[in-house]
Design an enzyme around this catalytic site. Structure first.
Site, PDB file in Angstrom:
ATOM      1  N   TYR A 119       0.861  -1.189   0.000  1.00 31.92           N
ATOM      2  CA  TYR A 119       0.000   0.000   0.000  1.00 31.92           C
ATOM      3  C   TYR A 119       0.889   1.228   0.000  1.00 31.92           C
ATOM      4  CZ  TYR A 119      -3.523   3.390   1.529  1.00 31.92           C
ATOM      5  OH  TYR A 119      -4.360   4.475   1.631  1.00 31.92           O
ATOM      6  N   ASP A 144       9.527   2.985  -0.134  1.00 28.32           N
ATOM      7  CA  ASP A 144       8.437   3.647   0.567  1.00 28.32           C
ATOM      8  C   ASP A 144       8.607   3.344   2.054  1.00 28.32           C
ATOM      9  OD1 ASP A 144       6.178   4.574   1.728  1.00 28.32           O
ATOM     10  OD2 ASP A 144       4.776   3.638   0.326  1.00 28.32           O
ATOM     11  N   LYS A 148       3.940   9.489   8.436  1.00 30.65           N
ATOM     12  CA  LYS A 148       3.751   9.014   9.803  1.00 30.65           C
ATOM     13  C   LYS A 148       4.756   9.629  10.796  1.00 30.65           C
ATOM     14  CE  LYS A 148       1.410   4.902   8.139  1.00 30.65           C
ATOM     15  NZ  LYS A 148      -0.011   4.925   8.388  1.00 30.65           N
TER      16      LYS A 148
END
Ligand SMILES: Cc1ncc(COP(=O)(O)O)c(C=O)c1O
Ligand SMILES: NCC(=O)CCC(=O)O
Length: 423
Positions: A138, A230, A258
């Site tokens: 994702y 990522d 995050k």
């Protein structure tokens, strides 16, 4: 009003009653009231030891004093300026110190924006159109990457509304499979980048097999393809320099989200000057945002990174080991051969007896058992992400007592879930 009533109200005004699909679970999610350290309180009077931690950013736990006060001080001075700030320069330098491959950084507002910008830059730099990603990975909710995605999108893959012209440029391959990647690259010379979560944390928690990231590094270098890590989840979590440091591999571009925002909205794209200088206004690859480098998020990010010392990582890793060893013992004591995954302060139990190494093996997990396990944990005062295909996180605020209490609830919950589920 209690969560049940709030959810009924929410269903009238928020699609599905939530602001992001992963937050929904049956019969309804609890509504959070406040977070303090490793504890999340809901409006119904319950408290939970939190291993969801807002899906990863809260590495220091909820509302750490240093962040709260730094952010409050900043807010008094303004919440957005639309001009550069000294603070964003400081955060850029802090990231660059920790991440040797990063010479320059562009701050954005989310992990989604970061991967979108990385892909655009890779396409512009290489003059090629396609990207290769991995099944079950994702990378956010934008059009380029919602092909065989993980996280909440795994349940509703290939979202309507994305033109086929877009997704035809996104190829997916099974993770940990060298041959699959090699044969795709052999047949297609229009691949701009391989985009990879170095640890697949949106289909549970899957580590790269020995040598896999090295293989990706080599094959991309040899074929004029950029390697994009990522690190929205792994960045500043598994080591100060993230997965690049942990696995000793240098990617061409790295995306963050995050933790870099210290619990506030933020993402970032980092890389060497030779690539990053193509971003506008230094170059012509357009990237922009009203809240890019927002001073509140940047302040939280600076405060967080300064707290993340080597000693703190040691402590976090030790806590991860306590949890994983505890779960391993529980599984052994109860003759259960479920697959336990994790590293550093990340973990997940897969309710399957298969070794989980990719999307296909992750999907062999028994979701009925997971659901019962999740609800039993919740009842026992432990909150983990409500999906088998997310990862659990530990924070600096979790104390030994919290971990021990958690393990008791985990044992009871696994036993109960297995007993209630026909296998
Ligand atoms: C690896 C990875 N990349 C990108 C994203 C998207 O980040 P955001 O939710 O901040 O847009 C996520 C979010 O979970 C993620 O885990
Ligand atoms: N691992 C998936 C996410 O972190 C997504 C969070 C969200 O969209 O709420």
């Amino acid at each position: 009003m209690i969560s049940d009533d709030l959810f009924k109200e929410a269903l009238k005004v928020l699609p599905g009653g939530v602001s992001s699909p992963v937050r929904k679970f049956e019969p309804h999610p609890f509504f959070a009231k406040k977070g303090e350290g490793c504890i999340l309180y809901d409006v119904d009077g319950n408290r939970y030891i939190d291993y969801c931690l807002a899906y990863g950013p809260l590495i220091l736990g909820h509302a750490p004093e240093k962040i709260t006060s730094a952010v409050c001080e900043q807010i008094k001075k303004g919440s957005a300026y639309g001009t550069p700030t000294k603070a964003e320069l400081e955060l850029a330098k802090l990231v660059i110190e920790r991440v040797p491959s990063a010479e320059m950084i562009r701050f954005v507002n989310s992990g989604t924006e970061a991967t979108m910008a990385a892909i655009r830059l890779a396409r512009a730099f290489t003059g090629k159109d396609k990207i290769l990603k991995f099944e079950g990975a994702y990378h956010g909710a934008h059009d380029y990457v919602l092909v065989k995605p993980g996280s909440g999108a795994a349940a509703a893959p290939d979202s309507p509304g994305i033109p086929q012209d877009t997704t035809r440029n996104t190829i997916s391959a099974p993770f940990n499979d060298e041959e699959a990647v090699a044969s795709i690259i052999e047949e297609d010379d229009n691949i701009a980048a391989i985009l990879v979560e170095p640890v697949m944390a949106n289909i549970g928690c899957i580590e790269p097999e020995d040598g896999y990231l090295k293989f990706l590094r080599k094959i991309t270098s040899e074929n004029g393809i950029l390697l994009i890590f990522d690190e929205v989840i792994t960045g500043f979590r598994i080591a100060p320099g993230g997965a690049q440091e942990y696995y000793n591999i240098t990617a061409d571009l790295v995306t963050y989200g995050k933790i870099i925002g210290g619990g506030f909205p933020m993402g970032a794209l980092a890389g060497p000057r030779r690539l990053m200088e193509h971003i506008s206004p230094a170059g012509d690859v357009y990237q922009a945002g009203t809240f890019n480098g927002n001073p509140v998020s940047v302040t939280a990010g600076i405060t967080t990174l300064k707290e993340l010392t080597d000693d703190l990582y040691k402590e976090l890793n030790k806590k991860g080991e306590i949890i994983r060893k505890g779960i391993k013992d529980i599984l052994e004591d109860n003759n259960l051969e479920f697959y336990l995954a994790g590293l550093s302060s990340m973990f997940q139990i897969y309710f399957t007896q298969e070794k989980v190494k990719d999307y296909t093996s992750a999907k062999t997990a028994n979701l009925e058992i997971f659901k019962k396990y999740f609800h039993s944990l919740l009842k026992g005062g432990v909150f983990v992400p409500p999906s088998q295909f997310e990862c659990c996180f530990i924070s600096a605020a979790h104390r030994k007592e919290d971990l021990n209490m958690t393990l008791e609830v985990v044992e009871e919950s696994i036993k109960r879930a297995v007993k209630q589920s026909p296998r």
